[in-house]
Design an enzyme around this catalytic site. Structure first.
Site, PDB file in Angstrom:
ATOM      1  N   ASP A 175     -87.417  57.974  30.152  1.00  0.00           N
ATOM      2  CA  ASP A 175     -86.510  57.614  29.153  1.00  0.00           C
ATOM      3  C   ASP A 175     -85.312  58.303  29.082  1.00  0.00           C
ATOM      4  O   ASP A 175     -85.519  59.530  29.486  1.00  0.00           O
ATOM      5  CB  ASP A 175     -87.047  57.424  27.837  1.00  0.00           C
ATOM      6  CG  ASP A 175     -87.470  56.421  27.024  1.00  0.00           C
ATOM      7  OD1 ASP A 175     -87.392  55.297  27.830  1.00  0.00           O
ATOM      8  OD2 ASP A 175     -88.393  56.334  26.400  1.00  0.00           O
ATOM      9  N   PHE A 203     -81.983  48.403  13.092  1.00  0.00           N
ATOM     10  CA  PHE A 203     -81.974  48.206  14.624  1.00  0.00           C
ATOM     11  C   PHE A 203     -83.213  47.950  15.234  1.00  0.00           C
ATOM     12  O   PHE A 203     -84.438  48.392  14.756  1.00  0.00           O
ATOM     13  CB  PHE A 203     -81.492  49.674  15.404  1.00  0.00           C
ATOM     14  CG  PHE A 203     -81.619  49.595  16.801  1.00  0.00           C
ATOM     15  CD1 PHE A 203     -80.432  49.111  17.686  1.00  0.00           C
ATOM     16  CD2 PHE A 203     -82.781  49.980  17.439  1.00  0.00           C
ATOM     17  CE1 PHE A 203     -80.416  48.951  18.855  1.00  0.00           C
ATOM     18  CE2 PHE A 203     -82.757  50.000  18.718  1.00  0.00           C
ATOM     19  CZ  PHE A 203     -81.682  49.579  19.581  1.00  0.00           C
ATOM     20  N   THR A 204     -83.451  47.039  16.316  1.00  0.00           N
ATOM     21  CA  THR A 204     -84.507  46.571  16.813  1.00  0.00           C
ATOM     22  C   THR A 204     -84.173  46.687  18.255  1.00  0.00           C
ATOM     23  O   THR A 204     -83.272  46.338  18.720  1.00  0.00           O
ATOM     24  CB  THR A 204     -85.226  45.211  16.407  1.00  0.00           C
ATOM     25  OG1 THR A 204     -84.312  44.169  16.834  1.00  0.00           O
ATOM     26  CG2 THR A 204     -85.228  45.148  14.926  1.00  0.00           C
ATOM     27  N   ARG A 244     -80.933  44.849  19.642  1.00  0.00           N
ATOM     28  CA  ARG A 244     -80.325  45.978  20.072  1.00  0.00           C
ATOM     29  C   ARG A 244     -78.768  46.214  19.132  1.00  0.00           C
ATOM     30  O   ARG A 244     -77.854  46.549  19.883  1.00  0.00           O
ATOM     31  CB  ARG A 244     -79.679  45.866  21.607  1.00  0.00           C
ATOM     32  CG  ARG A 244     -81.039  45.568  22.600  1.00  0.00           C
ATOM     33  CD  ARG A 244     -80.647  45.861  23.967  1.00  0.00           C
ATOM     34  NE  ARG A 244     -79.531  45.176  24.550  1.00  0.00           N
ATOM     35  CZ  ARG A 244     -79.501  43.963  24.698  1.00  0.00           C
ATOM     36  NH1 ARG A 244     -80.572  43.128  24.701  1.00  0.00           N
ATOM     37  NH2 ARG A 244     -78.149  43.131  25.172  1.00  0.00           N
TER      38      ARG A 244
END
Length: 722
Positions: free
Chosen positions: A340, A407-408, A412
């Site tokens: 990430d 937010f998910t 986005r």
């Protein structure tokens, strides 16, 4: 590959904490050897020894020579070997050193297991039976906080999967679970060793709690996600103690190879007696047993299990729990690392640096909209937007009515729907916000062109652009501008990636950012490739694609949305701060929740494989050298021409054979520290590593017996009869 994205992912306050035991422990001490000795003796049980075929053969040889040593006084002595008489104490010496060989082999495994048992004992102290406040008929929709709900007090041992409990400040969490309501500060020092408390809250990637940890503040409602006896601590105890450590496929394959070699040498030794009889020589049974033990690969056979246990122990020392030895081995064979961007390659605490309104929009309008949508945003990014807005003249309202839009990973974007027809505000990834605006009608080309230019400008700076848009009660939607979030690449990360490249490992940065931002960060960090605007489906597809190409893939994750990719990856490292789903999907758990530790895990895996290969090379080379000690000693009396092979000039056949057996036992003890500590790993290509190991451990395995057996022979030759 998609474009324009922002993960908007909160950084855990404890994700950069250093492991409490990051400094490697001393390989071995005299105290550890003494403490492990009773366990080594207990392992002499044939029901346990048969699992190690090589050492089982040695134990059978020890039993036979012991019987012969006891019978020789009544049978007239040990006889001759190769035409030379052997002293009466010869068989006794062989028997003693064969037993020591088996005990030393067990000692290596016992020392390695002893470390795990010590860690398991400390973990058992955290596993206590506590009282639990169980909620009756919990309803998450009407009463998520279980206020005034009917409860009962039961033992934590009676909790079952799916039970809901209330835990308040000062109480221990009664079992593993996920927070379904509330936020609390929790002391996890009993599990991670870190004294600093951590924040756990519902609805995010930091919702998991571990049984035995203590709530320091507030009140939380927890849904139990483990069965009695199957908690995270229970699994940790079983794994670090070695009870659940199964042999890996490579270990099993090597065991089969060693067993096959042992059978081949057994057949060879059995044919020597008829050959010797035909040549008018006499070879006693103790000599044949000694020859067999010296020829079979006893060194690696003795140390193989200890090497595997020590590899898992090195991970535990760094606060990483491997669910199996297979995972550690897979880490050593990894060729692709998925990392990430946020929190791993960059610090993750992105800060708002600029408001860039579009033409026709005042800065005040953009500032107000961005700030209102961020007031309920707990992430560092959201807080920094509010702080920057305050510097630009924004005044926080005393109250803000409306529905928060969280937010998910799928949408986005996040925002707020203001109450009383106050309109809607959205902020997030450019493509997602544009799609939301486009639902009300096409975005003007001039707006789209200006927005694209602004997004590209920020992206080229290595920043993250957050697009802000508003909607009215009448259905109109307008793009206001862009917020510039600045992210910083961690110091030294480029050098670490260069090191991985030298190992033959390709790094892929996974980010929700757009392609331009990803390109800039990837170049600055030195990664080999990147996946921009990554969704959970994109990660899973990427892993499968690489695996189909013959690569082994490792990745880290902490959220439920990471669970499919963690399960698919060959090495899936779940963060301890993450959800229960992520920890169940991964085959390793990092107690410190430091995503960069994936690099250390790969190094430990490679060190395990290299250590096993190096000691196998040493063992085989070691056996080769022992030929020159025993074969000439056995037959030089009958075939004088074999004396030319006695290059060590050993004093007598009996002394040569006994010296070889003594060396065969002692070398195991000498190599135990190396097996536990591991061969020092240096980043290099596979051919270079192989060449180095052949030079050091192959050549060393040939030279060491010549020196060792000769020195022992000088001592043994001083004994009466030798």
């Amino acid at each position: 590959m998609t474009t324009l994205s922002n993960t908007h992912k909160p950084a855990s306050p404890d994700q950069h904490a250093a492991p409490h035991s990051s400094k490697p422990k001393k390989a071995i001490s005299a105290g550890q050897l003494v403490a492990a000795l009773p366990g080594a003796v207990q392992k002499l049980d044939p029901r346990l020894m048969w699992r190690n075929p090589v050492m089982f053969i040695v134990e059978i040889g020890a039993v036979l020579t012991t019987v012969l040593a006891a019978a020789e006084p009544f049978l007239g002595g040990p006889g001759e070997s190769g035409g030379s008489a052997v002293p009466s104490s010869f068989t006794v010496g062989i028997a003693v050193w064969l037993w020591l060989t088996v005990i030393f082999a067990n000692l290596a495994e016992s020392v390695a297991e002893g470390r795990g048992k010590a860690q398991a004992d400390s973990l058992r102290q955290t596993r206590t039976s506590t009282s639990a406040t169980q909620v009756q008929d919990y309803n998450p929709e009407t009463n998520p906080g279980a206020e005034g709900a009917q409860v009962r007090t039961i033992s934590s041992a009676d909790l079952t999967l799916g039970d809901v409990v209330i835990v308040v400040a000062g109480e221990l969490v009664p079992g593993d679970g996920d927070i379904v309501w509330g936020i609390a500060s929790i002391d996890e020092s009993a599990i991670t060793g870190e004294s600093a408390p951590v924040v756990r809250e519902s609805g995010g990637d930091r919702s998991a709690v571990t049984g035995g940890t203590r709530v320091l503040s507030d009140r939380i409602v927890v849904r139990i996600t483990s069965k009695p006896g199957e908690t995270f601590v229970d699994r940790m105890i079983a794994l670090v103690e070695g009870a659940a450590r199964q042999k890996t496929p490579n270990e099993l394959a090597l065991n089969i190879l060693l067993a096959s070699l042992s059978i081949v040498f057994l057949v060879v030794v059995l044919t020597l007696n008829p050959i010797a009889s035909y040549s008018a020589a006499t070879v006693s049974l103790p000599v044949l047993i000694a020859l067999l033990v010296c020829l079979i690969p006893t060194t690696i056979g003795a140390l193989l299990s200890a090497i595997g246990i020590a590899g898992m122990d090195r991970l535990v020392q760094r606060n990483v729990l491997a669910m199996s030895g297979r995972a550690v081995e897979a880490a050593g064979d990894v060729t692709i690392l998925l990392l990430d961007k946020t929190g791993t390659i960059t610090y993750g605490n992105r800060q708002a640096r600029e408001f860039a309104p579009l033409t026709g929009v005042t800065e005040a309008e953009l500032v107000r909209a961005a700030a209102l949508s961020s007031l309920s945003d707990p992430t560092p990014e959201g807080k920094s937007i509010v702080d920057l807005a305050a510097e630009r003249g924004f005044h926080r309202p005393e109250s803000l009515a409306g529905d928060i839009v969280p937010f998910t990973a799928q949408t986005r974007m996040s925002g707020i729907d203001l109450a009383g027809g106050g309109g809607q505000i959205r902020k997030g990834a450019g493509s997602a916000v544009l799609a939301w605006v486009g639902e009300a009608g096409p975005v003007p080309e001039v707006v789209l062109a200006e927005l694209t230019a602004e997004v590209e400008r920020i992206s080229r700076l290595g920043g993250t652009p957050l697009v802000v848009a508003t909607g009215t009660a009448s259905g109109e939607r307008t793009v206001l501008g862009v917020v510039y979030l600045k992210d910083i690449v961690k110091e030294g990360i480029k050098e670490r990636f260069a090191e991985l490249r030298a190992m033959g490992i390709r790094t892929i940065m996974v980010t929700g950012d757009n392609s331009l931002t990803a390109t800039t960060i990837a170049a600055e960090a030195g990664v080999d490739d990147f996946l921009a605007e990554a969704t959970p489906e994109d990660k899973l597809a990427l892993i499968r694609r690489e695996q189909e190409g013959g690569n082994l893939v490792a990745m880290t994750g902490d959220g439920t949305n990471d669970a499919p990719a963690l399960a698919q990856a060959d090495v899936g490292v779940a963060m301890n701060t993450g959800t229960s789903a992520a920890k169940e999907a991964g085959n390793m758990v990092d107690l410190d929740s430091d995503p960069t530790k994936l690099i250390d895990i790969v190094r430990i895996g490679k060190q395990l494989l290299i250590t096993r290969g190096a000691l196998t090379t040493f063992s085989i080379a070691n056996d080769l050298a022992k030929y020159f000690a025993i074969i000439p000693a056995m037959f030089a009396g009958v075939f004088p021409g074999l004396a030319v092979l006695n290059i060590m000039q050993l004093s007598s056949p009996a002394s040569a054979i006994l010296s070889a057996i003594i060396f065969n036992a002692i070398i195991i003890v000498v190599l135990i520290p190396l097996a536990l500590r591991g061969v020092k790993y240096r980043a290099a290509s596979a051919p270079r590593i192989l060449g180095r190991n052949l030079l050091i451990y192959g050549l060393g395995g040939v030279i060491a017996p010549f020196l060792g057996i000769k020195l022992i022979d000088l001592v043994v030759s001083l004994l009466p009869g030798f």
